[in-house]
Design an enzyme around this catalytic site. Structure first.
Site, PDB file in Angstrom:
ATOM      1  N   SER A  84      21.677  -2.446   2.904  1.00 43.31           N
ATOM      2  CA  SER A  84      20.868  -1.563   2.070  1.00 43.31           C
ATOM      3  C   SER A  84      21.680  -0.301   1.851  1.00 43.31           C
ATOM      4  CB  SER A  84      19.563  -1.239   2.790  1.00 43.31           C
ATOM      5  OG  SER A  84      19.063   0.009   2.347  1.00 43.31           O
ATOM      6  N   ALA A 147       5.988   6.919  -0.461  1.00 42.78           N
ATOM      7  CA  ALA A 147       5.138   7.615  -1.430  1.00 42.78           C
ATOM      8  C   ALA A 147       3.807   6.903  -1.632  1.00 42.78           C
ATOM      9  CB  ALA A 147       5.872   7.746  -2.761  1.00 42.78           C
ATOM     10  N   LEU A 149       3.481   3.878  -2.669  1.00 40.54           N
ATOM     11  CA  LEU A 149       3.577   3.063  -3.885  1.00 40.54           C
ATOM     12  C   LEU A 149       4.076   1.651  -3.564  1.00 40.54           C
ATOM     13  CD1 LEU A 149       5.014   5.849  -6.244  1.00 40.54           C
ATOM     14  CD2 LEU A 149       2.628   5.111  -5.992  1.00 40.54           C
ATOM     15  N   SER A 151       6.467   0.415  -1.492  1.00 40.88           N
ATOM     16  CA  SER A 151       7.893   0.079  -1.421  1.00 40.88           C
ATOM     17  C   SER A 151       8.112  -1.070  -0.437  1.00 40.88           C
ATOM     18  CB  SER A 151       8.704   1.304  -0.997  1.00 40.88           C
ATOM     19  OG  SER A 151       8.104   1.915   0.125  1.00 40.88           O
ATOM     20  N   ASP A 201      -1.134  -5.115  -2.031  1.00 39.71           N
ATOM     21  CA  ASP A 201       0.193  -4.717  -2.501  1.00 39.71           C
ATOM     22  C   ASP A 201       1.037  -5.938  -2.875  1.00 39.71           C
ATOM     23  OD1 ASP A 201      -0.891  -2.367  -1.641  1.00 39.71           O
ATOM     24  OD2 ASP A 201       0.344  -2.216   0.158  1.00 39.71           O
ATOM     25  N   TYR A 253      -5.033   4.101   9.939  1.00 35.10           N
ATOM     26  CA  TYR A 253      -5.332   2.947   9.074  1.00 35.10           C
ATOM     27  C   TYR A 253      -5.989   1.852   9.913  1.00 35.10           C
ATOM     28  CZ  TYR A 253      -4.604  -0.747   5.604  1.00 35.10           C
ATOM     29  OH  TYR A 253      -4.794  -1.770   4.712  1.00 35.10           O
TER      30      TYR A 253
HETATM   31  C1  GLA Z   1      -2.278   0.368   1.884  1.00 32.56           C
HETATM   32  C2  GLA Z   1      -2.303  -1.089   2.322  1.00 32.56           C
HETATM   33  C3  GLA Z   1      -3.141  -1.920   1.369  1.00 32.56           C
HETATM   34  C4  GLA Z   1      -4.517  -1.301   1.136  1.00 32.56           C
HETATM   35  C5  GLA Z   1      -4.389   0.179   0.798  1.00 32.56           C
HETATM   36  C6  GLA Z   1      -5.725   0.869   0.692  1.00 32.56           C
HETATM   37  O1  GLA Z   1      -1.607   0.493   0.680  1.00 32.56           O
HETATM   38  O2  GLA Z   1      -0.988  -1.598   2.337  1.00 32.56           O
HETATM   39  O3  GLA Z   1      -3.270  -3.224   1.895  1.00 32.56           O
HETATM   40  O4  GLA Z   1      -5.354  -1.486   2.239  1.00 32.56           O
HETATM   41  O5  GLA Z   1      -3.603   0.866   1.758  1.00 32.56           O
HETATM   42  O6  GLA Z   1      -6.453   0.372  -0.379  1.00 32.56           O
END
Ligand code: GLA
Length: 418
Positions: A84, A147, A149, A151, A201, A253
């Site tokens: 990388s 961020a 997003l 990655s 994601d 989380y």
């Molecule tokens: C992160 C997790 C996802 C989802 C979002 C919240 O991005 O990777 O699976 O739970 O948080 O919607």
């Protein structure tokens, strides 16, 4: 291929050609001889339906033009070599047997190589474990790291697509196969890296379509493509990367997820989506924290329905309040926002956004603002000023256009889901 609308201070996305060249160059620099091909997968922003993907709920991500590119070559042995240009360490070498839950590997190696382990765990009758061997891979990315997003999912999905094609697993060519690849990437993230995330994601990286938002129902895995063309109505989606770093993110989380699962278990259902009578459950919850968490989930499920109905009725002008309500719920009930996200959202609205909210997991990361195209630069400037006044890191921006799912990008196929 779609590219970002230029924004003075925007995070640039690479063209497909640039991504391929960079991945190819890094591969040649790290190993002798060329790769078998180059594959890419995008980052994402979620429009609405936050923290629902592990509660059996719906979500509505779009893929970004920002992608991770993986140049990969299969090997005749079980060695895995990764390169990388910006990870720590930048080179890693081991074998397929090192890639497993509890293995002592850097997290980026888990993202990049974890899908190989997860694919090998599939039903033995599919023969993936026997088919898969080692590989050399070079990973480059213009998806901003950290961020919010996705990655990490972009790395997983780009490698999964590469392994699928080089080892002839036959999963990348249709929606069902791609759902299997996405599930393997989720498993890699959950079990190899140890991050208890849901499946939004990876679905965004593998099942989105250009010009569309992906309505993913995580209860049954079904997907619908919902047309999403803000440009046609003079609007734009501004993504604000707060660049806020927050400690204990993973623990927070996991705690949200555990709270939801505990209530669902007590109510005798697999997920909160399956509560027979959500208002009755809310009324009987005595723990105020639990009540807030469940209220977010229940109300956010309704907001996804409302948002999608407005999109289908071409009522883009009415989307703002739904975004605002989602933010309030994530801030007050789910408690996953932070001052940087709140200031981004409030400043964007005051500077002319129709609505704004945090997107992704929260505790930092990014916010989205829906705005008239002509207001985008002014909103970015206002948020930058608001951060400077508080002595915070300067935020970064990009204008998100709904882009295509991942695929092969070095010209041998069209690179996107057919
Ligand atoms: C992160 C997790 C996802 C989802 C979002 C919240 O991005 O990777 O699976 O739970 O948080 O919607």
């Amino acid at each position: 291929m779609t590219t970002s609308v230029p924004l003075t201070t925007g995070i640039p996305s690479w063209s497909g050609e640039e991504g391929v060249r960079r991945a190819h160059d890094l591969f040649l620099q790290a190993y002798a001889g060329p790769p078998d091909g180059v594959w890419a997968a995008p980052g994402r922003v979620n429009l609405i339906g936050e923290h629902l993907d592990y509660n059996g709920g719906p979500c509505l991500p779009i893929a970004l033009p920002h992608r991770t590119y993986v140049a990969l070559r299969r090997r005749a042995d079980r060695t895995v070599r990764l390169a990388s240009d910006d990870a720590d360490p930048t080179r890693w070498e081991g074998t397929l047997d090192d890639i497993r839950p509890g293995g002592d590997i850097p997290s980026w190696v888990g993202y990049a190589a974890g899908p190989a382990w997860a694919l090998a765990q599939q039903d033995a009758t599919l023969g993936f474990a026997a088919a898969l061997g080692g590989f050399d891979a070079a990973v480059v990315s213009c998806v901003p790291w950290g961020a919010g997003l996705s990655s990490s999912a972009a790395i997983e999905c780009a490698t999964a697509l590469a392994l699928d094609e080089t080892y002839g697993l036959g999963l990348g060519d249709d929606a069902t196969g791609r759902a299997t690849l996405a599930a393997a990437c989720v498993r890699a993230e959950n079990e190899v890296v140890g991050a208890p995330t849901g499946g939004m994601d990876q679905a965004a990286a593998l099942a989105t379509r250009e010009g569309h938002a992906l309505l993913l129902d995580t209860l049954d895995g079904s997907v619908e493509q919902v047309p999403f063309d803000l440009g046609r109505v003079g609007l734009a989606l501004l993504v604000i990367d707060t660049r806020a770093e927050h400690a204990l993110v993973d623990g927070q989380y996991a705690a949200r997820r555990a709270a939801c699962e505990a209530v669902a278990a007590r109510e005798g259902v697999p997920t909160l989506r399956e509560l027979a009578d959500p208002p009755a459950v809310l009324a009987r919850l005595t723990d105020p924290v639990e009540r807030r968490r469940v209220r977010h989930v229940v109300t956010e499920i309704d907001r996804v329905g409302e948002f999608v109905a407005l999109l289908r009725a071409d009522r883009y002008d009415a989307l703002g309040p739904v975004l605002d309500a989602s933010h309030a719920s994530l801030r007050d009930d789910y408690e996953v926002s932070c001052p940087e996200l709140d200031v981004a959202v409030e400043t964007a609205r005051a500077a002319g956004a129709l609505g704004a909210r945090m997107t992704g997991g929260g505790f930092g990361g990014s916010a989205i603002a829906l705005a008239p195209t002509g207001r985008v630069e002014a909103i970015a400037a206002a948020v930058t000023d608001a951060y400077a006044r508080r002595g915070w890191h300067a935020p970064r921006f990009l204008v998100a256009l709904a882009s295509a799912a991942g695929g092969r990008v070095d010209g041998r196929t069209d690179g996107a889901q057919r």
